[in-house]
Design an enzyme around this catalytic site. Structure first.
Site, PDB file in Angstrom:
ATOM      1  CD  GLU A  14      -5.449   7.312   9.857  1.00 53.42           C
ATOM      2  OE1 GLU A  14      -5.003   6.256  10.274  1.00 53.42           O
ATOM      3  OE2 GLU A  14      -4.566   8.337  10.222  1.00 53.42           O
TER       4      GLU A  14
ATOM      5  NE  ARG B 221      -3.457   2.464   2.387  1.00 53.99           N
ATOM      6  CZ  ARG B 221      -3.657   3.231   3.674  1.00 53.99           C
ATOM      7  NH1 ARG B 221      -3.538   2.688   4.737  1.00 53.99           N
ATOM      8  NH2 ARG B 221      -4.160   4.504   3.669  1.00 53.99           N
TER       9      ARG B 221
ATOM     10  CD  GLU C 211      -2.118   3.653   8.416  1.00 53.46           C
ATOM     11  OE1 GLU C 211      -2.000   4.048   9.561  1.00 53.46           O
ATOM     12  OE2 GLU C 211      -2.079   4.448   7.297  1.00 53.46           O
TER      13      GLU C 211
ATOM     14  CG  ASN D 241      -5.751   3.171   8.730  1.00 57.04           C
ATOM     15  OD1 ASN D 241      -5.626   2.134   8.061  1.00 57.04           O
ATOM     16  ND2 ASN D 241      -5.133   4.123   8.193  1.00 57.04           N
TER      17      ASN D 241
ATOM     18  CG  HIS E 172      -1.763   8.879   3.527  1.00 53.25           C
ATOM     19  ND1 HIS E 172      -1.775   7.447   3.746  1.00 53.25           N
ATOM     20  CD2 HIS E 172      -1.611   9.112   4.914  1.00 53.25           C
ATOM     21  CE1 HIS E 172      -1.645   7.174   5.113  1.00 53.25           C
ATOM     22  NE2 HIS E 172      -1.366   8.112   5.784  1.00 53.25           N
TER      23      HIS E 172
ATOM     24  CE1 TYR F 157      -6.117   6.003  20.247  1.00 57.37           C
ATOM     25  CE2 TYR F 157      -4.188   5.499  18.886  1.00 57.37           C
ATOM     26  CZ  TYR F 157      -5.394   6.403  19.095  1.00 57.37           C
ATOM     27  OH  TYR F 157      -5.287   7.656  18.479  1.00 57.37           O
TER      28      TYR F 157
END
Length: 451
Positions: A166, A77, A355, A296, A121, A299
């Protein structure tokens, strides 16, 4: 000892992004982009570095792709720098930029690696930022023309197209908190950027369909589940709910359900936030049918109510879990729960983790090796969560590690190492980390053992 297995058609890859790896910031007709401008302003980047050279992928792409082949990577990617194709954002096309990305795609194909190309991006041409950037609705037309150029130039050389990476980061970090380029601090402007980003995504997908390409197209959203720090405190529970609506539903709902979360917008109006004007046809344009859901995730969010934090009256806090070098807590069980939540909420036919990875304090030992055992353990834990989700009916078909090489990590500069390939930024020498060797074995066997 438990054996973690993946289907034979499950694809393993790595992810990269143009400004983070390419370098060649002023070569071959490339225009200035917002990260080029932002990273040269003193105080914006933690270690004072910039992406002028980064990993020098512009000149070393053949070497890097050969490394990818040696590891057995199935998907690579990468993203296109808009200002390398259109130096001014619109108008004149830079033929050298077109040729560079075509060469990368041909090199991947010749090495038997699938190409996943991200159209945007984060590196917006500065000339477009001077006109308002993502807060200006005209950008929908600018982005659409840019995307059409890529579709026509590269067509089915690309296996997977990602319109945006994102949009939460682009809008929230770029226009509200100011941590990322262009460095603004206006939440109403950030919300307008959200709408324009999603309109641009939908418009690009619509144009893609007209061309009848055989490749697949989707969008990559970064999502985390938000948990109240104190589950018995109703204030924390409500605060976590608001954060999750802003982080996940604000983007997932319009793309996959055709409407913004009404509860969130009602709350924001109470906080005197200016809600974007939604014109007739906007939501239909945004919610184009997609081939896959790009995710992506790194956490989970643990949230505590805080009246001082406008407009959500909430803040993210640490829960006591182990942390990576990026100060992100390791939460594999929450990743499993997130995957199940996406399955139940949006019901995508296909999901690709575009990701996931970790930064650690890597160094070269006396034998010339990078023994990143902590990264291997991280990958083992997260891949176990992915395998469990697949077994429970989540249609995860791929997993891309962030990142292929160490690189320029945005506001952290060169101080955070996420790569499975170590980069000496002075010599540009590459060293294959032990995590890359471990991953190579997993790709070949489609399984590994949990210790």
């Amino acid at each position: 000892m438990k054996t973690i297995k993946f289907p034979n058609n499950f694809e393993f890859g790595t992810a990269t992004a143009s400004y983070q790896i390419e370098g060649a910031a002023r070569e071959d007709g490339k225009g200035e982009d917002i990260w080029q401008r932002f990273s040269h302003i003193p105080g914006n980047i933690t270690d004072g570095t910039n992406g002028d050279t980064a990993c020098d992928f512009y000149h070393t792409y053949k070497e890097d792709i050969r490394l990818a082949k040696e590891l057995g990577l199935e998907v690579f990617r990468f993203s296109v720098n808009w200002a390398r194709i259109y130096p001014d954002g619109i108008g004149r096309i830079n033929k050298a930029g077109i040729e560079f990305y075509r060469n990368v795609l041909i090199e991947l194909k010749e090495n038997g690696i699938k190409a996943c190309m991200t159209i945007y991006h984060w590196d917006l041409p500065q000339k477009l930022q001077d006109k308002g950037g993502w807060s200006n609705r005209e950008i929908v037309g600018w982005f659409t023309e840019y995307a059409k150029t890529l579709f026509k130039e590269y067509g089915d050389l690309v296996d997977y197209w990602i319109t945006l990476n994102e949009p939460w980061c682009v809008s929230t970090l770029g226009y509200w908190t100011g941590e990322h380029a262009p460095g603004y601090h206006d939440y109403s402007m950030a919300l307008q950027a959200v709408h324009n980003l999603l309109l641009s995504h939908g418009s690009a997908v619509k144009e893609f369909r007209k061309l009848g390409l055989k490749s697949e197209i989707g969008i990559t959203l970064n999502m985390n589940l938000a948990y109240p720090l104190d589950k018995d405190d109703p204030r924390d529970v409500e605060a976590a709910k608001r954060i999750q609506l802003q982080q996940n539903n604000l983007f997932g709902d319009p793309v996959w359900k055709g409407g913004y979360p009404e509860e969130l917008f009602a709350y924001l109006k109470e906080q005197d936030v200016v809600i974007p004007e939604i014109l007739d046809g906007d939501m239909e344009l945004i919610s184009q049918p997609l081939d896959f859901f790009g995710l992506n995730t790194y956490y989970a969010e643990f949230v505590k109510a805080d009246e001082e934090q406008w407009p959500f009256h909430a803040k993210a806090v640490k829960s006591g879990k182990p942390r990576t070098d990026a100060d992100w807590e390791v939460c594999p069980d929450e990743a499993y729960e997130l995957l199940c939540w996406i399955r139940d909420t949006y019901k995508p036919a296909k999901l690709i983790i575009t990701e996931n990875g970790a930064a650690f304090n890597d160094w070269i030992d006396s034998e010339g090796k990078v023994q990143d055992t902590d990264r291997i353990e991280y990958l083992k834990q997260y891949l176990e969560a992915v395998s469990r989700a697949v077994e429970d009916g989540v249609p995860v078909m791929g997993y891309y590690v962030w990142c292929f090489t160490d690189n320029f990590e945005w506001a952290w500069g060169l101080s955070r190492r996420f790569g499975i390939i170590y980069v000496d930024y002075d010599s540009q020498k590459r060293i294959t980390k032990e995590s890359a060797k471990w991953l190579s074995k997993v790709i070949k066997e489609k399984e590994y053992n949990m210790a």
